[in-house]
Write a protein that holds these residues in place. Structure first.
Motif, PDB file in Angstrom:
ATOM      1  N   GLY B  53     -38.877   6.749  -0.651  1.00 60.68           N
ATOM      2  CA  GLY B  53     -39.013   5.332  -0.301  1.00 60.68           C
ATOM      3  C   GLY B  53     -40.478   4.925  -0.234  1.00 60.68           C
ATOM      4  O   GLY B  53     -40.878   3.886  -0.772  1.00 60.68           O
ATOM      5  N   MET B  56     -41.939   4.557  -3.617  1.00 57.81           N
ATOM      6  CA  MET B  56     -41.597   3.268  -4.227  1.00 57.81           C
ATOM      7  C   MET B  56     -42.498   2.170  -3.688  1.00 57.81           C
ATOM      8  O   MET B  56     -42.956   1.293  -4.424  1.00 57.81           O
ATOM      9  N   TYR B  73     -39.287   5.083 -11.695  1.00 61.88           N
ATOM     10  CA  TYR B  73     -38.933   4.220 -10.577  1.00 61.88           C
ATOM     11  C   TYR B  73     -37.413   4.096 -10.460  1.00 61.88           C
ATOM     12  O   TYR B  73     -36.859   4.195  -9.359  1.00 61.88           O
ATOM     13  N   PHE B  77     -35.407   5.171  -7.065  1.00 59.58           N
ATOM     14  CA  PHE B  77     -34.591   4.341  -6.160  1.00 59.58           C
ATOM     15  C   PHE B  77     -33.128   4.785  -6.184  1.00 59.58           C
ATOM     16  O   PHE B  77     -32.420   4.639  -5.175  1.00 59.58           O
ATOM     17  N   HIS B  80     -33.106   7.931  -3.930  1.00 62.84           N
ATOM     18  CA  HIS B  80     -33.344   7.453  -2.566  1.00 62.84           C
ATOM     19  C   HIS B  80     -32.060   6.855  -1.997  1.00 62.84           C
ATOM     20  O   HIS B  80     -31.634   7.205  -0.906  1.00 62.84           O
ATOM     21  N   MET B  84     -29.827   8.573   0.938  1.00 64.52           N
ATOM     22  CA  MET B  84     -29.751   7.819   2.192  1.00 64.52           C
ATOM     23  C   MET B  84     -28.296   7.468   2.519  1.00 64.52           C
ATOM     24  O   MET B  84     -27.843   7.646   3.644  1.00 64.52           O
ATOM     25  N   ILE B  85     -27.567   6.964   1.549  1.00 58.62           N
ATOM     26  CA  ILE B  85     -26.213   6.500   1.840  1.00 58.62           C
ATOM     27  C   ILE B  85     -25.241   7.661   2.002  1.00 58.62           C
ATOM     28  O   ILE B  85     -24.603   7.820   3.046  1.00 58.62           O
ATOM     29  N   GLY B 145     -28.727   3.471 -10.038  1.00 57.36           N
ATOM     30  CA  GLY B 145     -28.567   2.928  -8.692  1.00 57.36           C
ATOM     31  C   GLY B 145     -27.426   3.664  -8.017  1.00 57.36           C
ATOM     32  O   GLY B 145     -26.555   4.222  -8.698  1.00 57.36           O
ATOM     33  N   TRP B 146     -27.427   3.657  -6.691  1.00 57.53           N
ATOM     34  CA  TRP B 146     -26.428   4.477  -5.996  1.00 57.53           C
ATOM     35  C   TRP B 146     -25.022   3.928  -6.181  1.00 57.53           C
ATOM     36  O   TRP B 146     -24.047   4.592  -5.853  1.00 57.53           O
ATOM     37  N   PHE B 393     -29.923  -5.102   3.972  1.00 57.47           N
ATOM     38  CA  PHE B 393     -29.200  -3.860   4.275  1.00 57.47           C
ATOM     39  C   PHE B 393     -30.070  -2.846   4.984  1.00 57.47           C
ATOM     40  O   PHE B 393     -29.566  -2.030   5.733  1.00 57.47           O
ATOM     41  N   HIS B 394     -31.391  -2.910   4.792  1.00 51.79           N
ATOM     42  CA  HIS B 394     -32.201  -2.004   5.612  1.00 51.79           C
ATOM     43  C   HIS B 394     -32.136  -2.411   7.082  1.00 51.79           C
ATOM     44  O   HIS B 394     -32.100  -1.558   7.962  1.00 51.79           O
ATOM     45  N   ILE B 397     -28.503  -1.210   8.094  1.00 44.61           N
ATOM     46  CA  ILE B 397     -28.210   0.227   8.087  1.00 44.61           C
ATOM     47  C   ILE B 397     -29.276   1.019   8.802  1.00 44.61           C
ATOM     48  O   ILE B 397     -28.985   1.879   9.617  1.00 44.61           O
ATOM     49  N   PHE B 398     -30.532   0.725   8.467  1.00 44.13           N
ATOM     50  CA  PHE B 398     -31.601   1.482   9.086  1.00 44.13           C
ATOM     51  C   PHE B 398     -31.826   0.949  10.504  1.00 44.13           C
ATOM     52  O   PHE B 398     -31.858   1.709  11.482  1.00 44.13           O
ATOM     53  N   TYR B 441     -39.907  -4.474   6.346  1.00 46.94           N
ATOM     54  CA  TYR B 441     -38.768  -5.173   5.751  1.00 46.94           C
ATOM     55  C   TYR B 441     -38.798  -6.690   5.900  1.00 46.94           C
ATOM     56  O   TYR B 441     -38.207  -7.388   5.094  1.00 46.94           O
ATOM     57  N   ARG B 454     -34.619  -7.319  -6.915  1.00 43.25           N
ATOM     58  CA  ARG B 454     -34.678  -5.942  -6.441  1.00 43.25           C
ATOM     59  C   ARG B 454     -34.624  -4.992  -7.631  1.00 43.25           C
ATOM     60  O   ARG B 454     -34.264  -5.393  -8.735  1.00 43.25           O
ATOM     61  N   ARG B 455     -34.934  -3.742  -7.378  1.00 44.81           N
ATOM     62  CA  ARG B 455     -34.907  -2.688  -8.389  1.00 44.81           C
ATOM     63  C   ARG B 455     -35.878  -2.917  -9.540  1.00 44.81           C
ATOM     64  O   ARG B 455     -35.664  -2.443 -10.635  1.00 44.81           O
TER      65      ARG B 455
HETATM   66  C1  HEM Z   1     -39.075   5.263   5.227  1.00 42.74           C
HETATM   67  C2  HEM Z   1     -38.081   4.478   5.129  1.00 42.74           C
HETATM   68  C3  HEM Z   1     -37.643   3.701   3.890  1.00 42.74           C
HETATM   69  C4  HEM Z   1     -38.379   3.106   2.907  1.00 42.74           C
HETATM   70  C5  HEM Z   1     -39.893   3.077   2.803  1.00 42.74           C
HETATM   71  C6  HEM Z   1     -37.471   2.504   1.979  1.00 42.74           C
HETATM   72  C7  HEM Z   1     -37.847   1.801   0.853  1.00 42.74           C
HETATM   73  C8  HEM Z   1     -36.993   1.370  -0.122  1.00 42.74           C
HETATM   74  C9  HEM Z   1     -37.356   0.715  -1.338  1.00 42.74           C
HETATM   75  C10 HEM Z   1     -38.771   0.349  -1.735  1.00 42.74           C
HETATM   76  C11 HEM Z   1     -36.239   0.464  -2.058  1.00 42.74           C
HETATM   77  C12 HEM Z   1     -36.144  -0.158  -3.423  1.00 42.74           C
HETATM   78  C13 HEM Z   1     -35.760  -1.576  -3.368  1.00 42.74           C
HETATM   79  C14 HEM Z   1     -35.541  -2.110  -4.746  1.00 42.74           C
HETATM   80  O1  HEM Z   1     -36.453  -2.008  -5.562  1.00 42.74           O
HETATM   81  O2  HEM Z   1     -34.426  -2.628  -4.981  1.00 42.74           O
HETATM   82  C15 HEM Z   1     -35.151   0.954  -1.296  1.00 42.74           C
HETATM   83  C16 HEM Z   1     -33.841   0.893  -1.697  1.00 42.74           C
HETATM   84  C17 HEM Z   1     -32.788   1.390  -0.955  1.00 42.74           C
HETATM   85  N1  HEM Z   1     -32.867   1.971   0.292  1.00 42.74           N
HETATM   86 FE1  HEM Z   1     -34.530   2.350   1.342  1.00 42.74          FE
HETATM   87  N2  HEM Z   1     -36.208   2.733   2.406  1.00 42.74           N
HETATM   88  C18 HEM Z   1     -36.279   3.454   3.569  1.00 42.74           C
HETATM   89  C19 HEM Z   1     -35.240   3.888   4.345  1.00 42.74           C
HETATM   90  C20 HEM Z   1     -33.911   3.732   3.993  1.00 42.74           C
HETATM   91  C21 HEM Z   1     -32.799   4.109   4.823  1.00 42.74           C
HETATM   92  C22 HEM Z   1     -32.863   4.721   6.225  1.00 42.74           C
HETATM   93  C23 HEM Z   1     -31.695   3.827   4.130  1.00 42.74           C
HETATM   94  C24 HEM Z   1     -30.332   4.068   4.649  1.00 42.74           C
HETATM   95  C25 HEM Z   1     -29.344   3.366   4.402  1.00 42.74           C
HETATM   96  C26 HEM Z   1     -32.082   3.270   2.853  1.00 42.74           C
HETATM   97  C27 HEM Z   1     -31.219   2.879   1.846  1.00 42.74           C
HETATM   98  C28 HEM Z   1     -31.589   2.314   0.660  1.00 42.74           C
HETATM   99  C29 HEM Z   1     -30.677   1.937  -0.383  1.00 42.74           C
HETATM  100  C30 HEM Z   1     -29.161   2.131  -0.369  1.00 42.74           C
HETATM  101  C31 HEM Z   1     -31.425   1.371  -1.398  1.00 42.74           C
HETATM  102  C32 HEM Z   1     -30.895   0.775  -2.669  1.00 42.74           C
HETATM  103  C33 HEM Z   1     -31.149   1.633  -3.814  1.00 42.74           C
HETATM  104  C34 HEM Z   1     -30.649   0.929  -5.016  1.00 42.74           C
HETATM  105  O3  HEM Z   1     -31.057  -0.222  -5.244  1.00 42.74           O
HETATM  106  O4  HEM Z   1     -29.837   1.530  -5.705  1.00 42.74           O
HETATM  107  N3  HEM Z   1     -33.447   3.221   2.810  1.00 42.74           N
HETATM  108  N4  HEM Z   1     -35.636   1.506  -0.108  1.00 42.74           N
END
Ligand code: HEM
Ligand SMILES: [Cu+2]
Lengths: 204, 543
Positions: B53, B56, B73, B77, B80, B84-85, B145-146, B393-394, B397-398, B441, B454-455
């Motif tokens: 994360g 990214m 990238y 993602f 990630h 995470m999920i 993507g997830w 969603f962050h 969820i987070f 966020y 996004r993405r």
């Molecule tokens: C250090 C903590 C975290 C950072 C810096 C971070 C950062 C990011 C970034 C930059 C993206 C990409 C967004 C995009 O370009 O669409 C992302 C996507 C995502 N993050 Fe996190 N995140 C963090 C923690 C978490 C946690 C705890 C979860 C738990 C649910 C999570 C779940 C997701 C999911 C499901 C995506 C979507 C991926 C996708 O688009 O397929 N993240 N996160």
């Protein structure tokens, strides 16, 4: 509450059965996803589904249905036999069940390889040139009967294990949860087939 | 570590079972040790994913390519998201705290099927390893993507199959955990503990377990269908072969929306344990909280369509799903009301667990309100697939599950390890985490509304301020997380010896020594009162 005293040795039978029932629910939902997809495509391409279903051999299907139904009965009988402490009979009935299951698989093998001869397998040129609905029908056919066959195999393994557990006396008159649960599983395999059979073979 | 206050008491950590050393952990059937196995592996995977994360965020600090190309990238993602999920938020709370505390809270010596429990852990671990491996071997990191949306996931040349298999195995593990908990709750409650005397964390696990058991198989079969699609070219979801990609989205979200509640319900359960303890007041509206848990679990099945407002579903179903989505907010709002009322007029003790629990409410509400924005069809069409969604969603969820987790670990740590962490450091780490989180966020809401998709690894210059703030936030948050974990890990061996009941809690776990013995209770307690009766906490004393 005696459950607590026995927790580290043997699970009491109501607890074990509850667990198995819930597991069977998840299995139903697993197949449920496929049934849903079937329903959607059947509604969309009912003509094609009709034509494609004609390709399936109803005779083999019926035969297999009979095998599974009878095997369901023999499993149930073997549980009763264990309850009555008739060890030999129970083992014999399990063997019969396993033979029936094997016959089912052999039949399936011939059925599938027959289709393969006609190039009717996923990804083949013949299939690709069929109308879309027929292609999807065969996709579903392989996916559903394939997943079902995997379950038959798992059931066979479970029953084989039970055979040896009866032999060694681990499964006995007072403790037959393992056999009972495997029997439940086998009934589920049977039940799912009873849905698959009309959906794939009979409705044309 | 020995901690024998009572002389004969042997902590579960020192318990000498059949095996010694490492094997005593790898082959354990003690629900507490299994809980710790999950805790340790999930923490490691969390840091792997968190670093992805942060990477990214570094990429996004300036327009154009900064540290990685577009394809990398996409892989980052995806992994990630998947880790995470599927590896962290879905299993974490049930598998860690559920395993450790469910039997204790209902007065049992273990879960119903201890061996199955260990088996679930191994499935989990194998699934997680598969997920991580997919990043490094074969045809390249999956880039779908997830959510594995077809047709792309059926065509991408990357390791999509690894990721699908990973998710399938993890799902299976989750089903078995849920099954185990349902049976445990049905069959192993201590004598006298009727359903309505059960504490609320077990209740939330119960609602969660039913979702796990009934919804997970649907995604399981969906993932199998995508595998079949890739391997055998079956075409269920491929328009060229007559299939229907939107069908995939339906099947996927029928599971994945309820899964959102798998993630959040146990978190709600945890904070519901914390508010009464740190207010020294019975929880306000026990029945309302319980019913709202079940209602969330139930209604959660009927709202999946809000993920498809822009995917070409009918007008009628759009407003219908929109309506139902609003309904789902009601039970959540009831809970918030109950938590706040529990604190009202209580003698509040602002210790780290409560700090995290209060931040949970705060972040969860921001996530919830923005969720309503997304649930409204018109607004959704504007912000669909923008950074706004990422922020939403962050926050949920987070900010929700994650902060509930932090609250839980600070709450139960003394019980789990028999030691205390440093309060001062916990408070400082909390402040850094909370600040970093919002800085990371919140700007995404703003640039999302302005149109940042996004993405995307690249963007127009006008979004840069938001991205820079967000990236700084990522560093602050990460620093805070490291501080928090360091504080906890450091004190496992070196902290002050914890008393049996450091927070004056009244539920069963506080009435046994810290850490508990191998069998939790020398003698199964007999329950004679409701779960949250303060002032006479000695009544349920075991033997
Ligand atoms: C250090 C903590 C975290 C950072 C810096 C971070 C950062 C990011 C970034 C930059 C993206 C990409 C967004 C995009 O370009 O669409 C992302 C996507 C995502 N993050 Fe996190 N995140 C963090 C923690 C978490 C946690 C705890 C979860 C738990 C649910 C999570 C779940 C997701 C999911 C499901 C995506 C979507 C991926 C996708 O688009 O397929 N993240 N996160
Ligand atoms: Cu949703």
């Amino acid at each position: 509450m005696t459950v607590h005293e026995t927790h580290s040795t043997r699970i009491d039978s109501d607890t074990g059965k509850l667990g198995m029932w819930i597991f069977l629910f998840t299995e139903l939902f697993l197949f449920g996803g496929l049934f849903l997809v079937y329903a959607v495509f059947r509604a969309k391409y009912s003509e094609d589904f009709h034509t494609a279903a004609l390709e399936l051999n109803t005779f083999i299907g019926t035969l297999n249905t009979v095998f599974l139904l009878v095997s369901s009965m023999t499993v149930a009988m073997s549980i009763t036999a264990v309850q009555k402490n008739q060890k030999k009979l129970a083992m014999f009935l399990l063997i019969v069940t396993l033979i029936l299951a094997a016959l089912f698989m052999i039949n399936k093998y011939f059925e599938w390889s027959h289709k393969f001869e006609f190039q009717l397998f996923p990804g083949s040129e013949v299939l690709k040139n069929l109308p879309r609905g027929e292609l999807l029908f065969f996709g579903l056919y392989y996916m559903m009967t394939g997943l079902h066959a995997v379950h038959v195999l798992i059931g066979m393994i479970l029953l084989t294990i039970n055979f040896f557990k009866i032999k060694s006396g681990y499964v006995n008159q007072d403790h037959y949860l393992h056999l009972e649960n495997s029997g439940l599983y086998w009934h589920l395999v049977d039940l799912i087939w009873i849905f698959l059979f009309p959906l794939l073979y009979l409705i044309t | 570590m020995s901690n024998s206050e009572t002389g004969t008491h042997v902590s579960y950590l020192d318990h000498q079972g059949k095996y010694k050393g490492l094997l005593s952990w790898l082959l354990t059937t003690d629900h507490k040790k299994i809980g710790l196995l999950y805790l340790y592996s999930i923490t490691v995977f969390f840091f792997v994913a968190a670093i992805l994360g942060v990477l990214m965020r570094i990429e996004l600090i300036a327009p154009g390519q900064t540290i990685m190309d577009a394809q990398t990238y996409n892989g980052v993602f995806t992994i990630h998201g998947i880790i995470m999920i599927f590896v962290i938020v879905i299993p974490a709370l049930p598998a860690i705290f559920g395993n450790f505390f469910l039997p204790i809270l209902i007065g049992a010596k273990d879960v119903a099927f201890p061996k199955l429990n260990l088996f679930s852990f191994y499935l989990f671990f194998i699934g997680a390893i598969f997920g991580v491996l997919s990043q490094f071997i074969g045809g390249g990191a999956p880039d779908t993507g997830w959510t594995f949306y077809v047709p792309y996931s059926a065509e991408s040349s990357t390791n999509v199959i690894y990721a699908l298999v990973a998710a399938f195995i993890l799902g299976f593990s989750s089903i078995l955990t849920g099954l185990n908990f349902i049976v445990t709750i049905h069959r192993m409650r201590a004598p006298g503990m009727g359903w309505f005397r059960m504490p609320l964390f077990p209740w939330s696990l119960y609602a969660t377990a039913w979702i796990q058991v009934l919804a997970t198989p649907i995604v399981g079969i969906t993932l199998l269908m995508v595998i079949a699609e890739r391997v055998l070219k079956i075409g269920f979801f491929d328009p060229a072969l007559g299939g229907d990609p939107v069908l995939f989205q339906h099947l996927f979200w029928i599971y994945s929306h309820p899964a959102v509640y798998i993630m959040i319900l146990p978190g709600m359960g945890i904070v519901t344990e914390i508010f009464p303890t740190f207010s020294q007041k019975p929880v306000f509206g026990y029945t309302a909280i319980l019913i709202s848990s079940l209602a969330i679990a139930f209604v959660g099945y009927f709202v999946w369509g809000h993920h498809m407002f822009t995917a070409g579903i009918s007008y009628g179903s759009r407003w219908f799903f929109s309506f139902l989505t609003f309904i789902v907010a009601v039970p959540s709002a009831i809970k918030v009301f109950n938590w706040v009322s529990t604190m009202y007029g209580g003698s509040i003790d602002l210790k780290p667990p409560l700090l995290y629990a209060i931040s949970f409410i705060f972040l969860f509400m921001i996530g919830g309100f923005t969720g309503l924005t997304l649930g409204a069809v018109a607004a959704n069409v504007q912000v669909h697939d923008t950074a706004f969604v990422v922020a939403h969603f962050h926050y949920i969820i987070f900010g929700g599950m994650g902060f509930a987790f932090f609250a839980g670990i600070h709450y139960w740590y003394p019980k789990m390890f028999g030691r205390m962490y440093s309060n001062r450091w916990a408070n400082i780490a909390w402040a850094v985490v909370f600040f970093g989180f919002n800085l990371l966020y919140f700007p995404l809401f703003v640039i999302g509304i302005q149109g940042m998709p996004r993405r995307y690894f690249d963007y127009l210059p006008q979004f840069q301020t938001g991205h820079v703030l967000s990236t700084i936030g990522a560093f602050v948050l990460f620093t805070g997380l490291v501080m928090m974990v360091y504080n906890l890990v450091y004190h496992i061996k070196r902290g002050a010896i914890a008393p049996a009941n450091p927070w004056k809690g009244v539920t069963l776990e506080w009435q046994i020594p810290s850490p508990p013995s191998h069998e939790n209770f020398d003698e199964i307690p007999v329950i004679t009162t409701d779960p949250y009766v303060f002032g006479k906490s000695t009544e349920n004393k075991p033997s």
